[in-house]
Design an enzyme around this catalytic site. Structure first.
Site, short mmCIF file in Angstrom:
data_model
loop_
_atom_site.label_atom_id
_atom_site.label_comp_id
_atom_site.label_asym_id
_atom_site.label_seq_id
_atom_site.Cartn_x
_atom_site.Cartn_y
_atom_site.Cartn_z
N GLY A 151 0.81 -1.21 0.00
CA GLY A 151 0.00 0.00 0.00
C GLY A 151 0.84 1.26 0.00
N GLY B 84 2.57 3.64 1.51
CA GLY B 84 3.12 3.82 2.85
C GLY B 84 3.53 5.23 3.17
N ARG B 85 3.66 6.07 2.14
CA ARG B 85 4.02 7.48 2.37
C ARG B 85 3.47 8.39 1.28
NH1 ARG B 85 10.46 7.17 0.89
NH2 ARG B 85 10.26 5.73 -0.84
N LYS C 188 4.38 12.17 -2.60
CA LYS C 188 5.19 11.05 -2.12
C LYS C 188 6.14 11.58 -1.05
CE LYS C 188 8.35 7.40 -3.67
NZ LYS C 188 9.03 6.81 -4.85
N ASP D 119 8.50 5.86 8.69
CA ASP D 119 8.09 7.22 9.10
C ASP D 119 7.23 7.94 8.07
OD1 ASP D 119 9.92 8.00 7.13
OD2 ASP D 119 11.48 8.56 8.56
N ARG E 79 3.91 13.94 -7.58
CA ARG E 79 3.88 13.13 -8.80
C ARG E 79 2.55 13.33 -9.53
NH1 ARG E 79 6.17 7.22 -7.22
NH2 ARG E 79 4.11 6.94 -6.28
N ARG F 190 -1.78 -0.12 -9.87
CA ARG F 190 -0.62 -0.97 -10.09
C ARG F 190 -1.03 -2.41 -10.35
NH1 ARG F 190 3.52 1.78 -6.79
NH2 ARG F 190 2.63 3.79 -6.17
N ASP G 79 4.32 -4.35 -7.42
CA ASP G 79 3.69 -3.15 -6.88
C ASP G 79 4.27 -1.87 -7.47
OD1 ASP G 79 5.89 -4.21 -5.11
OD2 ASP G 79 5.71 -2.21 -4.24
#
Length: 499
Positions: free
Chosen positions: A95, A97-98, A117, A129, A180, A187, A256
């Site tokens: 997934g 994550g950031r 991102k 983090d 982005r 994906r 992914d």
């Protein structure tokens, strides 16, 4: 987070088509504010693509907006769930994550989604983090725009936003994020996620969303889902052929990281081929060499097999799903690669034996290891019909790339013999070859030099590279230094998945 009415100018109203899917597909959450953000680099081309007002681009609030610190009108920020295979092994749920999808803009140039991102933790951060660092953000920003300049299908990058917030990687670095831009960010792993859970309803909902949003022509096919799989396979074949033709190595072709739209996605430990080695590993985390240059076409096909397996519940004839991949991907890759290589070699018309000649050329490059980009660029300037001293003088810049110059001469003789089979005016051929063989690519040492200055708050090299790489096929003599062979200090550079 500030409300949209605090924006300094009128901003195009967002929509978020992905948010129309059920909430099982994502988690709604706002980006985590980046303290005291500042602009590191901006692509005005992408700003124009989005139709962003000039007042916004020049506004001091620009950094706040694209750091995720200000909510945009109509934005419904979310992080998407997906799964995938990483280095050939099933990794389960992954997934965003950031990454936070802000939403989409629709204009006369299409539909564009904006994703931040490095905008902080999400439920899919897996203990990380949620931040990106300046180093990786600059690399993704520059390479996204460099690939667009090369004509390779890719996600785009609007800007890099930096901050002085420290983040821990192998060493302490500073936080940054990249905005982005793409028509969509679905994906291969988005489909694998639901297939792995035997959730056929969600699988079909996702496929319907992709067809209705991006590929409406598939809806008219006898089996729209088979048509979608073939469309993805074809576009992936064309994409990988473009990678190979410009010497690009992605470095981490996990499922992914593969776009269902046939776009280059997730720039991490990438590289461009320098001294030619088909077995080159550009990602020092790739200990088994899975993602070498030569392996990329095979890995893409393997990834498509994973996608085809995920599509099985949707297909009328599931027993031929991999056959469909083989046929569609294989043909698209072979045809596109031959077309691109014929253009690079100055072959006016393809002949039946050109596949062998192209293969022999790569064998020659492997044996003698000239710089890939310089070899084809210098080849573009050679004549097909000079003799004696004139030919030797014209050939000298190319021969300088070789230790064994007799071997270079032998290959050039074969090349000229092939040119003679499909005659073409030298000037026209040279112009065509120069338009197919870039002078400039984003070599790792160029990115590293810009990053080192950026860490000192000097972003001039980021902008200089961006300006140059927009037009990589043009001479641009003011940037000649950016077309040079790597300096000695760059020989030990390594890149990894750390970002």
């Amino acid at each position: 987070m500030n409300a949209p009415e605090s924006l300094p100018v009128e901003f195009p109203v967002f929509d978020n088509s992905f948010a129309a899917l059920p909430e099982a597909f994502y988690t709604r959450l706002e980006p985590h504010p980046l303290p005291e953000p500042y602009v590191v680099g901006v692509s005005t081309e992408v700003a124009d693509l989005l139709g962003l007002p000039a007042e916004l681009m020049n506004s001091p609030q620009f950094a706040e907006i694209f750091a995720g610190n200000r909510l945009l009108p109509g934005s419904e920020p979310l992080a998407a769930v997906y799964s995938g295979h990483q280095f050939g092994v099933w990794a389960g749920q992954l997934g965003d994550g950031r990454a936070h999808l802000l939403g989409g803009l629709r204009n006369d140039q299409g539909h564009w989604e904006i994703q931040l991102k490095g905008a902080g933790r999400t439920p899919y951060s897996r203990g990380a983090d949620g931040r990106a660092v300046l180093r990786s953000s600059i690399r993704e920003f520059l390479c996204s725009e460099a690939m667009a300049g090369l004509g390779v299908p890719t996600t785009r990058a609007l800007c890099v936003i930096g901050a002085d917030q420290p983040v821990r990687r192998e060493e302490i670095e500073t936080a940054a994020l990249v905005a982005r831009v793409a028509p969509g960010f679905v994906r291969f792993g988005s489909f694998e996620h639901w297939a792995s859970r035997d959730r056929s309803r969600e699988l079909q909902q996702l496929a319907d969303y992709v067809i209705d949003t991006f590929r409406p022509a598939c809806r008219d096919a006898e089996n729209p889902y088979d048509a979608l799989l073939r469309d993805i396979s074809r576009r992936t074949g064309e994409l990988i052929a473009h990678w190979m033709a410009v010497g690009f190595m992605h470095g981490v072709m996990n499922t992914d990281n593969m776009s269902i739209l046939g776009l280059t996605l997730d720039y991490g430990p990438f590289g461009f081929m320098e001294a030619f080695d088909a077995g080159h590993i550009c990602n020092h985390s790739d200990h088994q060499g899975r993602y070498t240059y030569r392996n990329q076409p095979h890995v893409a096909q393997w990834n498509l097999y994973c996608l085809a397996d995920a599509f099985l519940p949707l297909l009328k004839h599931p027993d031929i799903s991999r056959v469909a991949v083989d046929e569609t991907y294989g043909d698209a890759f072979a045809q596109t690669f031959e077309r691109l290589m014929c253009a690079k070699l100055g072959l006016r018309h393809a002949l039946p034996d050109d596949e062998n000649f192209i293969g022999e050329t790569f064998g020659f490059l492997q044996q003698h290891r000239p710089d890939f980009t310089l070899f084809f660029r210098r080849l573009s300037r050679l004549s097909g019909g000079l003799d004696g001293e004139a030919m030797a003088k014209a050939d000298a810049p190319l021969r300088d790339l070789f230790v064994d110059r007799a071997a270079c001469d032998a290959w050039l003789a074969n090349w000229r013999a092939r040119l003679a089979q499909t005659p073409w005016d030298d000037g026209e051929r040279q112009a065509s070859m120069l338009a197919a063989n870039p002078k400039y690519v984003l070599r790792n040492w160029l990115a590293e030099a810009a990053i080192r200055k950026a860490k000192l708050k000097d972003y001039s090299d980021v902008q200089r590279l961006l300006t140059c790489l927009r037009r990589p096929y043009d001479e641009q003599p003011e940037f000649d230094d950016l077309a040079a062979l790597p300096p000695d200090w760059a020989s030990g550079l390594e890149v990894s998945c750390s970002s």
